[in-house]
Design an enzyme around this catalytic site. Structure first.
Site, PDB file in Angstrom:
ATOM      1  N   LYS A   1       5.241  -3.717  -5.548  1.00 16.66           N
ATOM      2  CA  LYS A   1       6.688  -3.555  -5.625  1.00 16.66           C
ATOM      3  C   LYS A   1       7.384  -3.903  -4.322  1.00 16.66           C
ATOM      4  O   LYS A   1       8.393  -4.594  -4.316  1.00 16.66           O
ATOM      5  CB  LYS A   1       7.008  -2.109  -6.021  1.00 16.66           C
ATOM      6  CG  LYS A   1       8.483  -1.823  -6.194  1.00 16.66           C
ATOM      7  CD  LYS A   1       9.018  -2.477  -7.439  1.00 16.66           C
ATOM      8  CE  LYS A   1      10.501  -2.282  -7.611  1.00 16.66           C
ATOM      9  NZ  LYS A   1      11.054  -3.282  -8.540  1.00 16.66           N
TER      10      LYS A   1
ATOM     11  N   GLU B   1      15.841 -16.647 -12.314  1.00 15.57           N
ATOM     12  CA  GLU B   1      15.436 -15.247 -12.469  1.00 15.57           C
ATOM     13  C   GLU B   1      14.684 -15.032 -13.787  1.00 15.57           C
ATOM     14  O   GLU B   1      13.672 -14.317 -13.833  1.00 15.57           O
ATOM     15  CB  GLU B   1      16.683 -14.341 -12.370  1.00 15.57           C
ATOM     16  CG  GLU B   1      16.478 -12.870 -12.642  1.00 15.57           C
ATOM     17  CD  GLU B   1      15.474 -12.185 -11.711  1.00 15.57           C
ATOM     18  OE1 GLU B   1      15.042 -12.789 -10.734  1.00 15.57           O
ATOM     19  OE2 GLU B   1      15.115 -11.033 -12.022  1.00 15.57           O
TER      20      GLU B   1
ATOM     21  N   CYS C   1       0.835  -1.198   0.000  1.00 16.12           N
ATOM     22  CA  CYS C   1       0.000   0.000   0.000  1.00 16.12           C
ATOM     23  C   CYS C   1       0.878   1.258   0.000  1.00 16.12           C
ATOM     24  O   CYS C   1       1.966   1.255   0.560  1.00 16.12           O
ATOM     25  CB  CYS C   1      -0.946   0.086   1.186  1.00 16.12           C
ATOM     26  SG  CYS C   1      -2.025  -1.344   1.349  1.00 16.12           S
TER      27      CYS C   1
ATOM     28  N   GLU D   1       5.970 -13.517 -13.652  1.00 12.04           N
ATOM     29  CA  GLU D   1       5.319 -12.436 -12.917  1.00 12.04           C
ATOM     30  C   GLU D   1       4.700 -11.378 -13.813  1.00 12.04           C
ATOM     31  O   GLU D   1       3.724 -10.739 -13.422  1.00 12.04           O
ATOM     32  CB  GLU D   1       6.251 -11.805 -11.877  1.00 12.04           C
ATOM     33  CG  GLU D   1       7.352 -10.936 -12.408  1.00 12.04           C
ATOM     34  CD  GLU D   1       8.183 -10.300 -11.293  1.00 12.04           C
ATOM     35  OE1 GLU D   1       7.636  -9.984 -10.229  1.00 12.04           O
ATOM     36  OE2 GLU D   1       9.396 -10.102 -11.513  1.00 12.04           O
TER      37      GLU D   1
ATOM     38  N   TRP E   1      -2.851  -2.635  -1.749  1.00 17.03           N
ATOM     39  CA  TRP E   1      -2.581  -4.016  -2.117  1.00 17.03           C
ATOM     40  C   TRP E   1      -3.243  -4.841  -1.027  1.00 17.03           C
ATOM     41  O   TRP E   1      -2.831  -4.813   0.127  1.00 17.03           O
ATOM     42  CB  TRP E   1      -1.078  -4.277  -2.169  1.00 17.03           C
ATOM     43  CG  TRP E   1      -0.715  -5.650  -2.612  1.00 17.03           C
ATOM     44  CD1 TRP E   1      -0.595  -6.084  -3.891  1.00 17.03           C
ATOM     45  CD2 TRP E   1      -0.401  -6.767  -1.781  1.00 17.03           C
ATOM     46  NE1 TRP E   1      -0.246  -7.409  -3.915  1.00 17.03           N
ATOM     47  CE2 TRP E   1      -0.121  -7.854  -2.633  1.00 17.03           C
ATOM     48  CE3 TRP E   1      -0.346  -6.967  -0.399  1.00 17.03           C
ATOM     49  CZ2 TRP E   1       0.223  -9.122  -2.145  1.00 17.03           C
ATOM     50  CZ3 TRP E   1      -0.009  -8.219   0.083  1.00 17.03           C
ATOM     51  CH2 TRP E   1       0.274  -9.280  -0.803  1.00 17.03           C
TER      52      TRP E   1
ATOM     53  N   LYS F   1      10.897 -13.641 -14.010  1.00 15.85           N
ATOM     54  CA  LYS F   1      10.519 -12.447 -14.780  1.00 15.85           C
ATOM     55  C   LYS F   1       9.344 -12.770 -15.694  1.00 15.85           C
ATOM     56  O   LYS F   1       8.389 -12.021 -15.789  1.00 15.85           O
ATOM     57  CB  LYS F   1      11.678 -11.941 -15.656  1.00 15.85           C
ATOM     58  CG  LYS F   1      12.791 -11.207 -14.997  1.00 15.85           C
ATOM     59  CD  LYS F   1      12.462  -9.822 -14.481  1.00 15.85           C
ATOM     60  CE  LYS F   1      11.901  -9.854 -13.089  1.00 15.85           C
ATOM     61  NZ  LYS F   1      12.797  -9.930 -11.990  1.00 15.85           N
TER      62      LYS F   1
ATOM     63  N   ARG G   1       3.309   0.376  -5.283  1.00 18.06           N
ATOM     64  CA  ARG G   1       3.204  -0.296  -3.989  1.00 18.06           C
ATOM     65  C   ARG G   1       1.908  -1.092  -3.828  1.00 18.06           C
ATOM     66  O   ARG G   1       1.730  -1.814  -2.853  1.00 18.06           O
ATOM     67  CB  ARG G   1       3.277   0.735  -2.857  1.00 18.06           C
ATOM     68  CG  ARG G   1       4.526   1.567  -2.866  1.00 18.06           C
ATOM     69  CD  ARG G   1       4.509   2.574  -1.741  1.00 18.06           C
ATOM     70  NE  ARG G   1       4.532   1.929  -0.462  1.00 18.06           N
ATOM     71  CZ  ARG G   1       5.626   1.558   0.182  1.00 18.06           C
ATOM     72  NH1 ARG G   1       6.799   1.799  -0.338  1.00 18.06           N
ATOM     73  NH2 ARG G   1       5.558   0.959   1.349  1.00 18.06           N
TER      74      ARG G   1
ATOM     75  N   HIS H   1      16.193 -35.390 -13.956  1.00 19.29           N
ATOM     76  CA  HIS H   1      15.598 -35.980 -12.753  1.00 19.29           C
ATOM     77  C   HIS H   1      14.112 -35.661 -12.643  1.00 19.29           C
ATOM     78  O   HIS H   1      13.532 -35.766 -11.563  1.00 19.29           O
ATOM     79  CB  HIS H   1      16.343 -35.494 -11.507  1.00 19.29           C
ATOM     80  CG  HIS H   1      17.782 -35.908 -11.491  1.00 19.29           C
ATOM     81  ND1 HIS H   1      18.190 -37.205 -11.256  1.00 19.29           N
ATOM     82  CD2 HIS H   1      18.914 -35.200 -11.743  1.00 19.29           C
ATOM     83  CE1 HIS H   1      19.517 -37.270 -11.339  1.00 19.29           C
ATOM     84  NE2 HIS H   1      19.967 -36.056 -11.638  1.00 19.29           N
TER      85      HIS H   1
ATOM     86  N   ASN I   1      -0.726   1.481   5.846  1.00 20.86           N
ATOM     87  CA  ASN I   1       0.109   0.541   5.095  1.00 20.86           C
ATOM     88  C   ASN I   1       0.696  -0.422   6.120  1.00 20.86           C
ATOM     89  O   ASN I   1       1.401   0.007   7.026  1.00 20.86           O
ATOM     90  CB  ASN I   1       1.220   1.323   4.374  1.00 20.86           C
ATOM     91  CG  ASN I   1       2.312   0.419   3.863  1.00 20.86           C
ATOM     92  OD1 ASN I   1       2.064  -0.717   3.474  1.00 20.86           O
ATOM     93  ND2 ASN I   1       3.537   0.920   3.845  1.00 20.86           N
ATOM     94  N   GLY I   2       0.368  -1.712   5.979  1.00 14.45           N
ATOM     95  CA  GLY I   2       0.891  -2.685   6.941  1.00 14.45           C
ATOM     96  C   GLY I   2      -0.193  -3.662   7.364  1.00 14.45           C
ATOM     97  O   GLY I   2      -1.219  -3.788   6.686  1.00 14.45           O
TER      98      GLY I   2
END
Ligand code: M6R
Length: 614
Positions: A609, A487, A2, A494, A74, A491, A27, A510, A100-101
């Site tokens: 983010k 990575e 947030c 997401e 968020w 990318k 955010r 395997h 926010n939290g």
């Protein structure tokens, strides 16, 4: 998660808050809201959706108010919806709060308040907090500031909050614990925000609230106190280094593309003043000031999340390979809950772009409590992690706004490379000649990244066209480039929502090999390194099962080129530096595939983010 922002001054608050919210949307962007205090009357608008949806809802607002605050969310408690959006208002309609939290004990508090007759419209923890403040104000007969302080002393969790009272149009009260909050100091005007980006064009001076502090902001100034005991705190005003251009798209369609293109500069900025090739030194005060600890370290533990965790894995390869210090890499979220063995002989390094990731922050606090020396590699200056650590090295990548981390990642790799090479030199684990050759090569990396972007972007666009409708991707790499496979897959998934998995190439046999058929694109990171022959064999195995290989190869590699569907070339460098170069075409591939699929690359669904909740 947030973003919160607010304004108190003499200008119209609405446009300042809306623009601020747009800058904070990285955010969280599943709902947004704004509240203005117009001569003692609250004007509240909130909605599910983005800040642009909020603007539509505010079309007829027509407010001249000079005080107000806004929120971009968020979701944690309760789905994204109009009613769960912030701001939340207390039962008596007098107090408004943005948050926010997470309030962890909100359930208990809600039961207590419900038993006192309070009713709740939303599923949020925030609505509980605003009513707890009302409860304190009424039962303790105290002013708003004291009521907030009392309420926060009952709360378990993390928060950055801003509170307004309808009868006090010239005051905003803010508080923080484990979530960031900056106060911009203008001329007879003040700004509040989760970071400085909403007010950077208005002022270059800011106060960053510390954990456990709260402040009353009026036109007269900022009055800071400790939440716990109300002790007064003298504000420390800092000069902002942020520029407006850094947080704008600068002609690019998306922040992510801009940030990919910024990498030659961001890597250079990260090495500037540190990598001194002519003098034959790597100057890093964070390491140098604690040289005894680093040069004699028996063990280093690196903790982080997401992309930063991939950088940590490469850090492990670098430090063990070059400096011969044992390194363990842990997901911060696992580390903090598994009763790890840590002693005061350990060095714990946290890597975090935002410096605010809740799991990384908590893991670091645990390591500190257990006596470890804690070191930070953060991008955001003065972030919570940066301030908690005993020492650290900033990545000077500049603000990273796209949710998918790109330039922060390569800057982290640049810092880790410098740390590993420096430690190796001082521990005598590499020769003088190798040291000189590595730093000389490191200096050329920004140019080489530039070359990779220039030479591969058009080719990657064409490859993206071929594979944009694919549902699955496999990424393989060995050694230093195994984390790059992880990575690359992260990318892609997401931002394009394609299922992608990264594996060490040798692990393919395997299990994942069962997935390979002529519909499965396999991205193989195959530069000419120690493992080249092995990875060539892995490509053969994929070909035998008709998989389609897209390979990242060293320039002029005829052998692999002849074996694969597409070969993307990167310049020849020492193996330990290949991850920086190999990651760039994978960022571009994810970007262009996501664009072709019509995805919002800067604000992918369900993500934010900086993850300031567990
Ligand atoms: O700010 P941090 O580096 O601590 O963030 C860690 C992760 O949340 C972050 O890297 C995330 O995985 C990114 N979206 C990846 O692109």
């Amino acid at each position: 998660m947030c973003g919160i922002t607010g304004y108190i001054g003499h200008k119209e608050a609405y446009p300042i808050i809306i623009n601020g919210l747009k800058r904070l949307e990285y955010r969280g962007y599943d709902s947004a809201g704004i509240i203005l205090n117009e001569n003692g009357i609250f004007k509240l608008r909130k909605t599910k959706g983005k800040v642009s949806d909020l603007e539509v809802k505010c079309a007829k607002l027509n407010s001249k108010a000079t005080v107000g605050m806004g929120h971009t969310r968020w979701a944690t408690h309760g789905v994204p919806s109009d009613v769960n959006s912030h701001p939340h208002i207390s039962n008596n309609g007098r107090i408004a709060l943005i948050h926010n939290g997470i309030i962890e004990n909100y359930g208990t508090l809600k039961i207590m308040l419900t038993s006192k007759g309070y009713v709740f419209k939303s599923e949020t923890d925030t609505e509980v907090l605003v009513n707890l403040i009302q409860f304190m104000q009424e039962t303790q007969k105290v002013d708003l500031f004291t009521a907030i302080r009392y309420a926060l002393n009952e709360v378990i969790g993390a928060y950055a909050i801003a509170v307004m009272e309808v009868e006090q149009p010239e005051e905003i009260i803010v508080a923080r614990l484990s979530s960031p909050l900056a106060i911009g100091i203008g001329e007879n005007e003040y700004f509040i925000a989760s970071d400085a980006s909403p007010f950077v064009e208005f002022t270059k001076e800011a106060v960053y609230l510390e954990d456990g502090e709260m402040a009353a902001i009026t036109l007269e100034g900022v009055d800071i106190h400790k939440i716990k005991d109300n002790a007064k705190v003298n504000p420390i005003i800092q000069e902002l280094k942020l520029n407006l251009e850094e947080i704008e798209k600068g002609g690019y369609d998306h922040f992510m593309l801009k940030e990919i293109h910024e990498q030659p500069k961001s890597i250079m900025d990260t090495m500037r003043g540190r990598l001194l090739v002519e003098e034959g030194v790597i100057q890093m005060s964070g390491i140098w000031d604690h040289q005894e600890k680093f040069f004699n370290a028996e063990r280093i533990i690196i903790i982080s999340c997401g992309t930063s965790w991939h950088a940590a894995l490469i850090g492990e390869y670098l430090i063990e390979d070059l400096a011969r210090i044992p390194v363990e890499v842990e997901y911060a979220s696992e580390f903090r809950y598994r009763n790890p063995i840590i002693t005061d002989r350990d060095i714990v390094i946290a890597i975090s772009q935002s410096g605010e990731t809740a799991d990384t922050l908590a893991a670091l606090k645990l390591a500190k409590e257990k006596g470890a020396f804690i070191y930070g590699i953060c991008n955001v200056v003065d972030s919570s992690i940066a301030r908690l650590t005993d020492a650290g090295s900033y990545t000077h990548a500049g603000p990273e706004i796209g949710v998918a981390s790109t330039k922060a990642f390569t800057a982290q790799l640049a810092v880790l490379s410098m740390i590993a090479i420096k430690l190796a030199k001082h521990r005598g684990t590499i020769s003088k000649e190798r040291f000189t050759s590595l730093i000389t090569e490191l200096e050329t990396i920004p140019d080489k990244v530039e070359k990779v972007i220039r030479n591969t972007e058009e080719q990657v666009k064409e490859i993206a066209l071929l594979y944009s409708r694919t549902n699955n991707f496999l990424y393989l790499g060995r050694g230093y480039n195994y984390p790059i496979a992880l990575e690359g897959a992260l990318k892609l998934k997401e931002i394009s929502y394609i299922h992608a998995e990264g594996y060490p190439a040798a692990e393919m046999k395997h299990g994942p090999i069962a997935l390979i058929d002529n519909n499965m694109p396999v991205v193989v990171i195959a530069p000419k390194t120690l493992h080249y022959d092995k990875i060539v064999s892995n490509i053969q195995e994929i070909n035998s099962r008709k998989g389609k290989v897209i390979a990242i190869v060293t320039e002029n590699d005829i052998q692999v080129r002849s074996m694969v569907s597409q070969a993307i070339e990167i310049p020849d460098v020492s193996e330990c530096l290949t991850p920086i170069l190999a990651s760039v075409p994978l960022q571009l591939l994810a970007y262009y595939i996501a664009i072709l699929r019509g995805a919002n690359v800067d604000q992918p669904r369900n993500l934010a983010k900086s993850v300031t909740v567990e």
